[in-house]
Design a protein around this motif. Structure first.
Motif, PDB file in Angstrom:
ATOM      1  N   GLY A   1     -39.348 -12.959  -0.267  1.00 46.90           N
ATOM      2  CA  GLY A   1     -40.153 -13.967  -0.959  1.00 46.90           C
ATOM      3  C   GLY A   1     -41.167 -14.629  -0.046  1.00 46.90           C
ATOM      4  N   GLU A   2     -40.766 -14.927   1.172  1.00 42.72           N
ATOM      5  CA  GLU A   2     -41.677 -15.573   2.121  1.00 42.72           C
ATOM      6  C   GLU A   2     -42.782 -14.618   2.581  1.00 42.72           C
ATOM      7  N   ALA A   3     -42.505 -13.313   2.553  1.00 48.64           N
ATOM      8  CA  ALA A   3     -43.497 -12.324   2.991  1.00 48.64           C
ATOM      9  C   ALA A   3     -44.502 -12.001   1.893  1.00 48.64           C
ATOM     10  N   ALA A   4     -44.229 -12.410   0.670  1.00 50.12           N
ATOM     11  CA  ALA A   4     -45.145 -12.241  -0.463  1.00 50.12           C
ATOM     12  C   ALA A   4     -45.687 -10.811  -0.587  1.00 50.12           C
ATOM     13  N   GLY A   5     -44.767  -9.837  -0.697  1.00 49.90           N
ATOM     14  CA  GLY A   5     -45.184  -8.450  -0.935  1.00 49.90           C
ATOM     15  C   GLY A   5     -45.770  -7.746   0.272  1.00 49.90           C
ATOM     16  N   ARG A   6     -45.499  -8.261   1.464  1.00 52.85           N
ATOM     17  CA  ARG A   6     -46.045  -7.642   2.675  1.00 52.85           C
ATOM     18  C   ARG A   6     -44.946  -7.283   3.663  1.00 52.85           C
ATOM     19  N   VAL A   7     -43.781  -6.892   3.202  1.00 57.13           N
ATOM     20  CA  VAL A   7     -42.687  -6.603   4.122  1.00 57.13           C
ATOM     21  C   VAL A   7     -42.014  -5.280   3.745  1.00 57.13           C
ATOM     22  N   THR A   8     -41.615  -4.552   4.771  1.00 59.74           N
ATOM     23  CA  THR A   8     -40.907  -3.284   4.601  1.00 59.74           C
ATOM     24  C   THR A   8     -39.421  -3.518   4.875  1.00 59.74           C
ATOM     25  N   VAL A   9     -38.630  -2.470   4.670  1.00 55.30           N
ATOM     26  CA  VAL A   9     -37.207  -2.549   5.006  1.00 55.30           C
ATOM     27  C   VAL A   9     -37.049  -2.878   6.487  1.00 55.30           C
ATOM     28  N   GLY A  10     -37.847  -2.246   7.325  1.00 55.32           N
ATOM     29  CA  GLY A  10     -37.788  -2.521   8.761  1.00 55.32           C
ATOM     30  C   GLY A  10     -38.123  -3.967   9.084  1.00 55.32           C
ATOM     31  N   GLY A  11     -39.090  -4.523   8.374  1.00 50.12           N
ATOM     32  CA  GLY A  11     -39.454  -5.925   8.573  1.00 50.12           C
ATOM     33  C   GLY A  11     -38.337  -6.862   8.163  1.00 50.12           C
ATOM     34  N   VAL A  12     -37.653  -6.531   7.073  1.00 52.29           N
ATOM     35  CA  VAL A  12     -36.514  -7.343   6.644  1.00 52.29           C
ATOM     36  C   VAL A  12     -35.413  -7.266   7.698  1.00 52.29           C
ATOM     37  N   ALA A  13     -35.148  -6.064   8.205  1.00 55.99           N
ATOM     38  CA  ALA A  13     -34.123  -5.893   9.244  1.00 55.99           C
ATOM     39  C   ALA A  13     -34.458  -6.736  10.464  1.00 55.99           C
ATOM     40  N   GLU A  14     -35.715  -6.720  10.863  1.00 51.57           N
ATOM     41  CA  GLU A  14     -36.141  -7.488  12.027  1.00 51.57           C
ATOM     42  C   GLU A  14     -35.953  -8.983  11.795  1.00 51.57           C
ATOM     43  N   GLU A  15     -36.367  -9.462  10.637  1.00 52.83           N
ATOM     44  CA  GLU A  15     -36.210 -10.890  10.324  1.00 52.83           C
ATOM     45  C   GLU A  15     -34.745 -11.305  10.250  1.00 52.83           C
ATOM     46  N   MET A  16     -33.889 -10.404   9.758  1.00 48.69           N
ATOM     47  CA  MET A  16     -32.464 -10.707   9.651  1.00 48.69           C
ATOM     48  C   MET A  16     -31.745 -10.544  10.982  1.00 48.69           C
ATOM     49  N   GLY A  17     -32.362  -9.825  11.911  1.00 46.81           N
ATOM     50  CA  GLY A  17     -31.720  -9.572  13.193  1.00 46.81           C
ATOM     51  C   GLY A  17     -30.587  -8.571  13.089  1.00 46.81           C
ATOM     52  N   VAL A  18     -30.758  -7.579  12.194  1.00 48.74           N
ATOM     53  CA  VAL A  18     -29.737  -6.558  11.996  1.00 48.74           C
ATOM     54  C   VAL A  18     -30.368  -5.176  12.105  1.00 48.74           C
ATOM     55  N   ALA A  19     -29.531  -4.153  12.219  1.00 48.76           N
ATOM     56  CA  ALA A  19     -30.011  -2.777  12.250  1.00 48.76           C
ATOM     57  C   ALA A  19     -30.588  -2.414  10.885  1.00 48.76           C
ATOM     58  N   GLN A  20     -31.540  -1.493  10.886  1.00 39.43           N
ATOM     59  CA  GLN A  20     -32.203  -1.119   9.638  1.00 39.43           C
ATOM     60  C   GLN A  20     -31.230  -0.632   8.559  1.00 39.43           C
ATOM     61  N   PRO A  21     -30.197   0.168   8.890  1.00 39.34           N
ATOM     62  CA  PRO A  21     -29.262   0.584   7.826  1.00 39.34           C
ATOM     63  C   PRO A  21     -28.538  -0.586   7.159  1.00 39.34           C
ATOM     64  N   VAL A  22     -28.264  -1.632   7.916  1.00 37.85           N
ATOM     65  CA  VAL A  22     -27.602  -2.815   7.345  1.00 37.85           C
ATOM     66  C   VAL A  22     -28.538  -3.484   6.334  1.00 37.85           C
ATOM     67  N   ALA A  23     -29.787  -3.685   6.740  1.00 38.31           N
ATOM     68  CA  ALA A  23     -30.766  -4.288   5.829  1.00 38.31           C
ATOM     69  C   ALA A  23     -31.002  -3.383   4.629  1.00 38.31           C
ATOM     70  N   SER A  24     -31.066  -2.090   4.865  1.00 40.93           N
ATOM     71  CA  SER A  24     -31.311  -1.136   3.788  1.00 40.93           C
ATOM     72  C   SER A  24     -30.225  -1.222   2.715  1.00 40.93           C
ATOM     73  N   ARG A  25     -28.969  -1.333   3.131  1.00 41.66           N
ATOM     74  CA  ARG A  25     -27.875  -1.467   2.157  1.00 41.66           C
ATOM     75  C   ARG A  25     -27.991  -2.768   1.366  1.00 41.66           C
ATOM     76  N   ALA A  26     -28.320  -3.851   2.053  1.00 45.40           N
ATOM     77  CA  ALA A  26     -28.467  -5.139   1.372  1.00 45.40           C
ATOM     78  C   ALA A  26     -29.630  -5.101   0.386  1.00 45.40           C
ATOM     79  N   ILE A  27     -30.723  -4.472   0.788  1.00 48.25           N
ATOM     80  CA  ILE A  27     -31.893  -4.357  -0.092  1.00 48.25           C
ATOM     81  C   ILE A  27     -31.576  -3.460  -1.277  1.00 48.25           C
ATOM     82  N   ALA A  28     -30.876  -2.358  -1.028  1.00 45.01           N
ATOM     83  CA  ALA A  28     -30.495  -1.453  -2.119  1.00 45.01           C
ATOM     84  C   ALA A  28     -29.653  -2.181  -3.156  1.00 45.01           C
ATOM     85  N   ALA A  29     -28.750  -3.042  -2.704  1.00 41.66           N
ATOM     86  CA  ALA A  29     -27.936  -3.824  -3.648  1.00 41.66           C
ATOM     87  C   ALA A  29     -28.819  -4.765  -4.460  1.00 41.66           C
ATOM     88  N   CYS A  30     -29.817  -5.368  -3.816  1.00 35.67           N
ATOM     89  CA  CYS A  30     -30.744  -6.265  -4.530  1.00 35.67           C
ATOM     90  C   CYS A  30     -31.596  -5.487  -5.535  1.00 35.67           C
TER      91      CYS A  30
END
Length: 159
Positions: free
Chosen positions: A47-76
């Motif tokens: 939401g804060e990125a307003a359509g300008r963020v990738t899975v990798g960007g979410v992982a970076e912001e969360m401070g987690v590995a990309q597969p962890v963010a990917s699973r969380a995003i897939a659930a969303c």
């Protein structure tokens, strides 16, 4: 002793040493549940990125590995809260944005957090509550800037 049997820091150094654990307790206790907390973090980052963020960007912001963010995003995505969109600048890149349901869930979670904040601080003086809220907001902004500077700094270990 506090209500959670945590000793109250006796001096400034001990107080500062306990900031990290206090923030961790705050995050755990006010989050609802682990799934809710993770989902809320994902929704806020997107939401804060307003359509300008990738899975990798979410992982970076969360401070987690990309597969962890990917699973969380897939659930969303599966829950109808997030959708993938094609990048207008790079056709190979997929960006993420909130659906209307995702934005509604994000607002609902923020309202629940405000309610928790108000209940937890109900016995505080109004000016203390507002000052703490200002400091939390300021801390979040400064942490974001600090994190961005840290990511932008060249890796000195490779030079």
């Amino acid at each position: 002793m506090t209500s959670q049997n945590q000793p109250v820091p006796v001096d400034d150094e001990e107080l500062l040493d306990n900031v990290g654990p206090a923030l961790s307790r705050l995050r755990r206790r006010v989050g609802g549940g682990r799934g809710d907390l993770t989902r809320n973090i994902v929704l806020n980052v997107i939401g804060e990125a307003a359509g300008r963020v990738t899975v990798g960007g979410v992982a970076e912001e969360m401070g987690v590995a990309q597969p962890v963010a990917s699973r969380a995003i897939a659930a969303c995505i599966s829950d109808g809260l997030v959708r993938r969109i094609a990048s207008q600048r790079d056709g190979r890149s997929t960006l993420l944005e909130l659906t209307d349901e995702g934005e509604s869930a994000r607002r609902s979670y923020a309202q629940a957090q405000r309610h928790a904040f108000e209940e937890i601080t109900a016995h505080w003086q109004s000016e203390d509550r507002l000052q703490f809220a200002r400091f939390l907001h300021r801390y979040g902004q400064d942490a974001r800037a600090w994190s961005a500077r840290d990511r932008a700094a060249p890796d000195e270990t490779q030079g």
